[in-house]
Design a protein around this motif. Structure first.
Motif, mmCIF file in Angstrom:
data_model
loop_
_atom_site.group_PDB
_atom_site.id
_atom_site.type_symbol
_atom_site.label_atom_id
_atom_site.label_comp_id
_atom_site.label_asym_id
_atom_site.label_seq_id
_atom_site.Cartn_x
_atom_site.Cartn_y
_atom_site.Cartn_z
ATOM 1 N N ARG A 78 0.834 -1.213 0.000
ATOM 2 C CA ARG A 78 0.000 0.000 0.000
ATOM 3 C C ARG A 78 0.861 1.254 0.000
ATOM 4 N N ALA A 79 1.844 1.283 0.891
ATOM 5 C CA ALA A 79 2.701 2.468 0.983
ATOM 6 C C ALA A 79 3.535 2.637 -0.282
ATOM 7 N N GLY A 80 3.951 1.533 -0.879
ATOM 8 C CA GLY A 80 4.716 1.621 -2.124
ATOM 9 C C GLY A 80 3.891 2.194 -3.259
ATOM 10 N N ASP A 81 2.622 1.771 -3.356
ATOM 11 C CA ASP A 81 1.738 2.343 -4.384
ATOM 12 C C ASP A 81 1.525 3.838 -4.149
ATOM 13 N N ALA A 82 1.353 4.217 -2.882
ATOM 14 C CA ALA A 82 1.178 5.641 -2.567
ATOM 15 C C ALA A 82 2.442 6.434 -2.889
ATOM 16 N N ALA A 83 3.597 5.816 -2.661
ATOM 17 C CA ALA A 83 4.868 6.483 -2.967
ATOM 18 C C ALA A 83 4.988 6.748 -4.470
ATOM 19 N N ALA A 84 4.670 5.739 -5.272
ATOM 20 C CA ALA A 84 4.756 5.905 -6.722
ATOM 21 C C ALA A 84 3.787 6.983 -7.215
ATOM 22 N N THR A 85 2.593 7.003 -6.650
ATOM 23 C CA THR A 85 1.602 8.016 -7.043
ATOM 24 C C THR A 85 2.069 9.415 -6.667
ATOM 25 N N LEU A 86 2.576 9.552 -5.445
ATOM 26 C CA LEU A 86 3.067 10.856 -5.006
ATOM 27 C C LEU A 86 4.263 11.303 -5.834
ATOM 28 N N GLY A 87 5.083 10.360 -6.241
ATOM 29 C CA GLY A 87 6.266 10.698 -7.016
ATOM 30 C C GLY A 87 5.958 11.411 -8.310
ATOM 31 N N HIS A 88 4.809 11.095 -8.924
ATOM 32 C CA HIS A 88 4.466 11.736 -10.202
ATOM 33 C C HIS A 88 4.381 13.255 -10.065
ATOM 34 N N SER A 89 3.998 13.745 -8.899
ATOM 35 C CA SER A 89 3.861 15.188 -8.718
ATOM 36 C C SER A 89 5.210 15.888 -8.652
ATOM 37 N N TYR A 90 6.291 15.109 -8.544
ATOM 38 C CA TYR A 90 7.628 15.684 -8.478
ATOM 39 C C TYR A 90 8.427 15.461 -9.762
ATOM 40 N N ALA A 91 7.758 15.119 -10.851
ATOM 41 C CA ALA A 91 8.470 14.971 -12.116
ATOM 42 C C ALA A 91 9.189 16.274 -12.453
ATOM 43 N N TRP A 92 10.388 16.163 -12.996
ATOM 44 C CA TRP A 92 11.217 17.353 -13.241
ATOM 45 C C TRP A 92 10.491 18.399 -14.092
ATOM 46 N N ASP A 93 9.789 17.968 -15.134
ATOM 47 C CA ASP A 93 9.107 18.939 -15.995
ATOM 48 C C ASP A 93 8.045 19.716 -15.225
ATOM 49 N N ARG A 94 7.448 19.089 -14.232
ATOM 50 C CA ARG A 94 6.417 19.760 -13.442
ATOM 51 C C ARG A 94 7.036 20.725 -12.438
ATOM 52 N N VAL A 95 8.035 20.272 -11.696
ATOM 53 C CA VAL A 95 8.589 21.140 -10.649
ATOM 54 C C VAL A 95 9.372 22.303 -11.241
ATOM 55 N N ALA A 96 9.863 22.150 -12.465
ATOM 56 C CA ALA A 96 10.696 23.197 -13.070
ATOM 57 C C ALA A 96 9.890 24.309 -13.729
ATOM 58 N N VAL A 97 8.573 24.244 -13.692
ATOM 59 C CA VAL A 97 7.749 25.237 -14.405
ATOM 60 C C VAL A 97 8.065 26.674 -14.005
ATOM 61 N N PRO A 98 8.194 27.019 -12.700
ATOM 62 C CA PRO A 98 8.505 28.424 -12.380
ATOM 63 C C PRO A 98 9.816 28.906 -12.995
ATOM 64 N N LEU A 99 10.821 28.041 -13.031
ATOM 65 C CA LEU A 99 12.091 28.417 -13.662
ATOM 66 C C LEU A 99 11.918 28.536 -15.171
ATOM 67 N N ALA A 100 11.198 27.602 -15.776
ATOM 68 C CA ALA A 100 10.979 27.652 -17.220
ATOM 69 C C ALA A 100 10.214 28.921 -17.613
ATOM 70 N N ASP A 101 9.219 29.299 -16.801
ATOM 71 C CA ASP A 101 8.469 30.529 -17.088
ATOM 72 C C ASP A 101 9.381 31.751 -17.035
ATOM 73 N N PHE A 102 10.254 31.802 -16.033
ATOM 74 C CA PHE A 102 11.155 32.943 -15.916
ATOM 75 C C PHE A 102 12.137 32.986 -17.090
ATOM 76 N N CYS A 103 12.711 31.829 -17.438
ATOM 77 C CA CYS A 103 13.703 31.799 -18.511
ATOM 78 C C CYS A 103 13.082 32.080 -19.881
#
Length: 457
Positions: A374-399
């Motif tokens: 159960r915890a492993g499935d939750a970990a994988a699901t939560l991990g998707h929200s930290y994909a590099w393309d997603r977290v880098a959006v504020p930097l990409a917008d500025f650049c």
């Protein structure tokens, strides 16, 4: 060259970019890749001040070991992203007429409160003071500051306010100060994690079997961590759960000269009789592109640390790799990411220095396969929200639309009226050398120069 002739993004790291990398070099490379995939900011170049030993299809990788080569690249870029002590090593950057992004995801002055203890009190004070000077210079010049979490954002906003950077001009640009400080967490790869293959571990540690439940420590071991309490907790649960195994992956830092603090963990394993029986130490540092295979071969990701101020503002990047590989996480609490993981059911936290509580958490993790699933499935699901393309959006917008911070464009008189009485480029190499000479002579200066390119993150 005119301002209109500048194009693209230049990301500069003081650490080597190669097959084996620690956090700062990894972050620089992955942010560069994310910007290249975004495509709005033009060509992306990653520069290492310590050398490059790999290639990449999406970004240009190059080394700049001298100021002349770096100057040439800076003067063709539209925006520069720096980290660590790049500005301290090259203070002329502060006078370049282009937007500079300071990546402050690592509050290294807080790390040095522990890391510098072996230097003695005089040396320790000098190193911490030098770190603060470095941060003052960077934050005084930053057109945008990156941090890894909301808690870090509060830390850097306080620091910026003390430097006079929270002022009517930066406030009117964005009342929430989002144009001054942006949250860009560490990320995880866009590609899926490798499939589970226990053979990866067995080839190095033949004593580990397919039936064992493997706890894995995925990064370096530094002074602010507490591997000893983990080793002792493993020894405590071993009689009830003889299949538990603990593997430390990061025993030798990829940057030559950077200390790791594995001796205490080895001593504890030797003392408890678990060394090479239930507790194992990988000799070296796993190549970056191979780490997923090692992590996916384990069952639980672990990280334990002491109750320090460093913890409060840290962002344990190794935990993200655990999420990427779908590993449930057991960690000491107190930092943003560990609490976030526990809140999403992807793991559990324990109090610092709580050997009994940690042993109870390990007993549950090892003995309850359904919980791990159960915890492993939750970990994988939560991990998707930290994909590099997603977290880098504020930097990409500025650049994509880079701009100077308006308070940095004022003339000296107006700067004084805002309380910006220290010019952004005033922390010169000469002034820092003079201060270092007064504090500790040639030995201290040499040690600081080594530390700037070898400081762990």
């Amino acid at each position: 060259m005119t301002e209109g002739d500048r194009a693209g993004v230049l990301l500069i790291t003081p650490e080597p970019v190669g097959q084996r990398m620690a956090g700062p070099a990894i972050r620089t490379l992955e942010l560069g890749r994310a910007l290249a995939r975004d495509g709005r900011s033009g060509p992306v170049t990653v520069v290492s001040l310590a050398g490059v030993d790999r290639s990449d299809p999406s970004v240009s990788l190059t080394a700049a070991t001298d100021a002349a080569g770096l100057r040439q690249r800076v003067r063709t870029a539209a925006v520069v992203v720096i980290q660590g002590d790049v500005l301290g090593l090259h203070p002329w950057l502060a006078d370049e007429p282009l937007p500079i992004v300071v990546d402050a995801y690592d509050p290294f002055h807080l790390e040095q409160l522990e890391q510098a203890r072996p230097l003695g009190e005089t040396g320790r004070r000098a190193v911490v003071r030098d770190c603060v000077r470095s941060l003052n210079a960077q934050l005084s010049r930053a057109d945008l500051v990156l941090c890894a979490s909301g808690r870090q954002r509060s830390l850097w906003l306080g620091h910026l306010a003390a430097l006079g950077r929270v002022n009517p001009l930066t406030y009117d640009l964005a009342p929430d100060l989002s144009r001054l400080v942006a949250v860009v967490p560490f990320g995880i790869p866009e590609v899926p994690a490798p499939p589970r293959d226990r053979g990866v571990l067995r080839r190095t540690f033949p004593a580990i079997s397919d039936e064992d439940v493997v706890l894995i420590w995925g990064g370096g071991v530094y002074e602010w961590f507490d591997p000893v309490v983990l080793v002792r907790a493993v020894a405590r649960v071993l009689p009830d759960q003889p299949d538990v195994r603990l593997v430390f992956l990061g025993t030798r830092h990829p940057v030559a000269g950077v200390r790791t603090a594995t001796d205490a963990a080895r001593d504890a394993a030797r003392e408890t009789g678990t060394l090479d029986r239930a507790v194992f130490f990988h000799d070296g540092w796993v190549p970056y592109d191979e780490r997923g295979h090692w992590l996916a071969a384990a069952d639980v990701g672990v990280s334990t640390h002491k109750d320090h101020v460093e913890t409060e503002f840290s962002f344990r990047t190794r935990l993200l790799d655990y999420l990427w590989c779908g590993l449930p996480v057991i960690s000491t609490g107190g930092d943003d990411l560990a609490e976030h993981i526990a809140g999403h059911g992807a793991g559990t936290t324990v109090a610092a220095d709580d050997q009994e509580g940690l042993a109870d958490a390990l007993l549950r993790a090892v003995g309850d396969q359904a919980w791990r699933a159960r915890a492993g499935d939750a970990a994988a699901t939560l991990g998707h929200s930290y994909a590099w393309d997603r977290v880098a959006v504020p930097l990409a917008d500025f650049c994509a639309d880079p701009a100077r911070s308006p308070d940095l464009l004022l003339d000296p008189v107006d700067r004084l009226q805002l309380g910006l009485d220290r010019p952004a480029g005033s922390f010169s190499v000469l002034s820092r050398l003079r201060a270092g000479w007064r504090e500790g002579g040639a030995e201290l200066i040499a040690r600081r120069l080594r530390a700037r390119v070898r400081r762990p993150r």
